[in-house]
Design an enzyme around this catalytic site. Structure first.
Site, PDB file in Angstrom:
ATOM      1  N   GLY A  71     -13.539   8.524  17.482  1.00  0.00           N
ATOM      2  CA  GLY A  71     -14.617   9.513  17.501  1.00  0.00           C
ATOM      3  C   GLY A  71     -14.176  10.949  17.348  1.00  0.00           C
ATOM      4  N   PRO A 113      -8.450   6.098  16.446  1.00  0.00           N
ATOM      5  CA  PRO A 113      -8.942   7.110  15.509  1.00  0.00           C
ATOM      6  C   PRO A 113      -9.176   6.513  14.122  1.00  0.00           C
ATOM      7  CG  PRO A 113      -6.573   7.335  15.795  1.00  0.00           C
ATOM      8  CD  PRO A 113      -7.006   6.254  16.737  1.00  0.00           C
ATOM      9  N   GLY A 114     -10.278   6.878  13.521  1.00  0.00           N
ATOM     10  CA  GLY A 114     -10.552   6.463  12.145  1.00  0.00           C
ATOM     11  C   GLY A 114     -10.651   7.709  11.293  1.00  0.00           C
ATOM     12  N   ARG A 145     -22.956   9.081   2.733  1.00  0.00           N
ATOM     13  CA  ARG A 145     -23.070   9.904   3.951  1.00  0.00           C
ATOM     14  C   ARG A 145     -24.130  11.011   3.854  1.00  0.00           C
ATOM     15  NH1 ARG A 145     -19.734  12.487   6.292  1.00  0.00           N
ATOM     16  NH2 ARG A 145     -20.123  11.636   8.351  1.00  0.00           N
ATOM     17  N   TYR A 158     -26.753  10.331   6.722  1.00  0.00           N
ATOM     18  CA  TYR A 158     -26.582  11.169   7.932  1.00  0.00           C
ATOM     19  C   TYR A 158     -26.820  12.649   7.640  1.00  0.00           C
ATOM     20  CZ  TYR A 158     -23.499   7.104   8.671  1.00  0.00           C
ATOM     21  OH  TYR A 158     -22.955   5.853   8.729  1.00  0.00           O
ATOM     22  N   CYS A 193     -31.343   5.379  -8.705  1.00  0.00           N
ATOM     23  CA  CYS A 193     -32.805   5.591  -8.678  1.00  0.00           C
ATOM     24  C   CYS A 193     -33.336   5.776  -7.266  1.00  0.00           C
ATOM     25  CB  CYS A 193     -33.498   4.396  -9.312  1.00  0.00           C
ATOM     26  SG  CYS A 193     -33.040   4.207 -11.002  1.00  0.00           S
ATOM     27  N   GLU A 194     -32.889   6.782  -6.592  1.00  0.00           N
ATOM     28  CA  GLU A 194     -33.363   7.114  -5.247  1.00  0.00           C
ATOM     29  C   GLU A 194     -33.329   8.629  -5.131  1.00  0.00           C
ATOM     30  OE1 GLU A 194     -34.069   4.942  -2.628  1.00  0.00           O
ATOM     31  OE2 GLU A 194     -33.412   3.102  -3.608  1.00  0.00           O
TER      32      GLU A 194
HETATM   33  N1  LLP Z   1     -13.610   2.278  17.428  1.00  0.00           N
HETATM   34  C1  LLP Z   1     -14.812   1.680  17.321  1.00  0.00           C
HETATM   35  C2  LLP Z   1     -15.117   0.568  18.199  1.00  0.00           C
HETATM   36  C3  LLP Z   1     -15.733   2.130  16.364  1.00  0.00           C
HETATM   37  O1  LLP Z   1     -16.910   1.529  16.266  1.00  0.00           O
HETATM   38  C4  LLP Z   1     -15.394   3.211  15.514  1.00  0.00           C
HETATM   39  C5  LLP Z   1     -16.339   3.705  14.509  1.00  0.00           C
HETATM   40  C6  LLP Z   1     -14.117   3.794  15.662  1.00  0.00           C
HETATM   41  C7  LLP Z   1     -13.246   3.306  16.631  1.00  0.00           C
HETATM   42  C8  LLP Z   1     -13.642   4.935  14.804  1.00  0.00           C
HETATM   43  O2  LLP Z   1     -14.428   6.057  14.945  1.00  0.00           O
HETATM   44  P1  LLP Z   1     -13.968   7.440  14.250  1.00  0.00           P
HETATM   45  O3  LLP Z   1     -12.652   7.852  14.886  1.00  0.00           O
HETATM   46  O4  LLP Z   1     -13.824   7.174  12.811  1.00  0.00           O
HETATM   47  O5  LLP Z   1     -15.084   8.373  14.549  1.00  0.00           O
HETATM   48  N2  LLP Z   1     -20.278   5.670   9.049  1.00  0.00           N
HETATM   49  C9  LLP Z   1     -20.312   6.742  10.008  1.00  0.00           C
HETATM   50  C10 LLP Z   1     -19.338   6.534  11.143  1.00  0.00           C
HETATM   51  C11 LLP Z   1     -19.520   5.218  11.857  1.00  0.00           C
HETATM   52  C12 LLP Z   1     -18.480   4.980  12.917  1.00  0.00           C
HETATM   53  C13 LLP Z   1     -18.486   3.567  13.363  1.00  0.00           C
HETATM   54  N3  LLP Z   1     -17.529   3.242  14.376  1.00  0.00           N
HETATM   55  C14 LLP Z   1     -20.040   8.068   9.270  1.00  0.00           C
HETATM   56  O6  LLP Z   1     -19.885   8.060   8.056  1.00  0.00           O
HETATM   57  O7  LLP Z   1     -20.040   9.110   9.890  1.00  0.00           O
END
Ligand code: LLP
Length: 417
Positions: free
Chosen positions: A242, A278-279, A317, A321, A346-347
């Protein structure tokens, strides 16, 4: 303009590391995702430096960008993986990640996915309900194994972010409700084939305010005490992901060090290994989506449009969002024009920018949609019969095609009539 040391103009041309982006578009076509390996490494190092005082294990959340080359890059640096499905587990294994460095999340794991994860021997499964715990127990028993499990807590903390990406609120589907925990601990005591090794949470994504982490971690620590009182030995405290990035230079993200500054003093005294997932932080600013301007047009009100060859099928995105992505022209232009940048789908929601100052580039020129490394290619679709784009990884002057562009044949290969 984003303050990027990776994507910057050399002369009048936007480059990634040492490579001009127009050269990549000429070689590989557009739309094209361009990822900088150097940026991936730097983000990971920055994350690790921030939390270096804390015994921890970072597990890259593969859902943000599951290209094998990205997973492999992090894995080679010592990072683990957080996966959310059998498919992501398969990807992580294909990229060479050792199963004991993989953690498996997901609110709806199918029995065959649980079986797959247990067969391969993942570090732990994160369970989100009583029924799932029962299923894990049954499947592990069938394999003659004891499953290492963390329970995902719903800490009921509503982090301020887009409502679609807040996950720690008790009205959401995620995790086990705090109130149910005493019962869960008793229940776990009766399961023969499950070993509770961790407590886990994930409160949402792109969270700017450190206080949400503090509030959720405070709850996690109370729950840790309860788990200990029930006689469990907890080996991992999983704080989730997050952590935010800057998409819009006018809204700079809270530096990772500020999260570390708050979290380390809370977690260090437990003596327990902390897991982070972290993602976005690791990948968002490592990629751009390169797209070519097909047409420019102006309507009767004088409104200007850039119609480009990428769309919501490559980066959803903005539509989903209302998120902001900077747009730069690959050939530098001093003048800008207020316009919408829209795709071919087409949106009406198929746009990258609305009423924004866009470099005054001509038809046939290239634009770069910035910060397209996280939740872009992975959320792509074939809607409107669109082909999934190619992806390249740049490392200094070296360029590798890490995903080929899809073909028409591949579009229909699984269909029969
Ligand atoms: N751990 C879990 C259990 C998660 O569900 C997620 C993301 C992460 C870690 C990694 O979160 P991050 O560090 O990336 O914030 N599609 C959306 C974001 C969806 C996130 C889903 N879960 C966007 O484009 O903003």
């Amino acid at each position: 303009m984003l303050d990027s040391k990776i994507f910057q103009y050399t002369g009048t041309t936007l480059s990634c590391d040492n490579v001009h982006l127009d050269r990549l578009a000429d070689t590989f076509g557009t739309p094209l995702f361009v990822t900088s390996r150097k940026s991936l490494v730097e983000s990971y190092m920055a994350f690790e430096r921030a939390f270096e005082a804390l015994p921890h294990f970072s597990c890259y959340s593969v859902k943000a960008n599951f290209n094998l080359s990205v997973i492999k890059t992090f894995s080679e640096l010592g990072c683990g993986c957080d996966v959310n499905s059998g498919g992501e587990l398969y990807r992580a294994l294909q990229a060479g990640v050792s199963p004991d460095r993989i953690i498996f999340a997901g609110v709806g794991k199918k029995p065959e996915e649980i079986a797959y994860a247990l067969e391969r021997g993942v570090l732990m499964l994160k369970a989100e309900s009583f029924s799932e715990l029962k299923a894990i127990d049954r499947i592990a028993g069938g394999q003659g194994k004891k499953a290492s499990v963390a329970i995902r807590i719903n800490p009921n903390v509503t982090a301020e972010t887009h409502p679609y990406i807040t996950t720690g609120d008790s009205k959401e589907k995620f995790g086990i409700d705090e109130a149910e925990l005493p019962e869960v601990f008793d229940f776990l005591g009766n399961l023969q084939n499950v070993k509770l090794v961790g407590l886990d949470m994930h409160i949402g994504s792109q969270i700017f305010d450190t206080e949400y982490y503090v509030a959720a971690t405070t709850k996690l620590l109370t729950i840790l005490n309860a788990a200990k009182a029930h006689g469990f030995t907890i080996e991992f405290l999983d704080i989730g992901g997050g952590f935010p990035v800057t998409y819009d230079p006018l809204k700079p993200a809270t530096p990772i060090e500020q999260f570390a500054e708050k979290l380390i003093p809370m977690l260090l005294p437990t003596g327990i290994k902390v897991i982070f997932e972290p993602g976005r932080y690791l990948v968002a600013n490592a990629s751009v989506l390169l797209t070519r301007i097909l047409y420019r047009k102006r309507n009767h009100t004088g409104k200007e449009f850039f119609v480009v060859d990428a769309g919501m099928t490559e980066l959803i995105r903005p539509a989903l969002y209302q998120s902001h992505h900077e747009i730069q022209s690959v050939t530098r232009h001093e003048s800008t024009i207020i316009a919408d940048v829209v795709g071919p789908v087409c949106e009406s929601s198929d746009f990258f920018a609305r009423h924004r100052a866009i470099p005054d580039a001509e038809e046939g020129e290239l634009l770069a949609v910035m910060s397209s490394g996280a939740y872009a290619a992975v959320m792509g679709s074939n809607y409107n019969g669109r082909l999934r784009p190619a992806e390249v990884l740049v490392d200094g002057s070296e360029v590798t095609l890490v995903r080929k562009r899809e073909t028409y044949e591949q579009l229909v290969q699984n269909e029969r009539f």
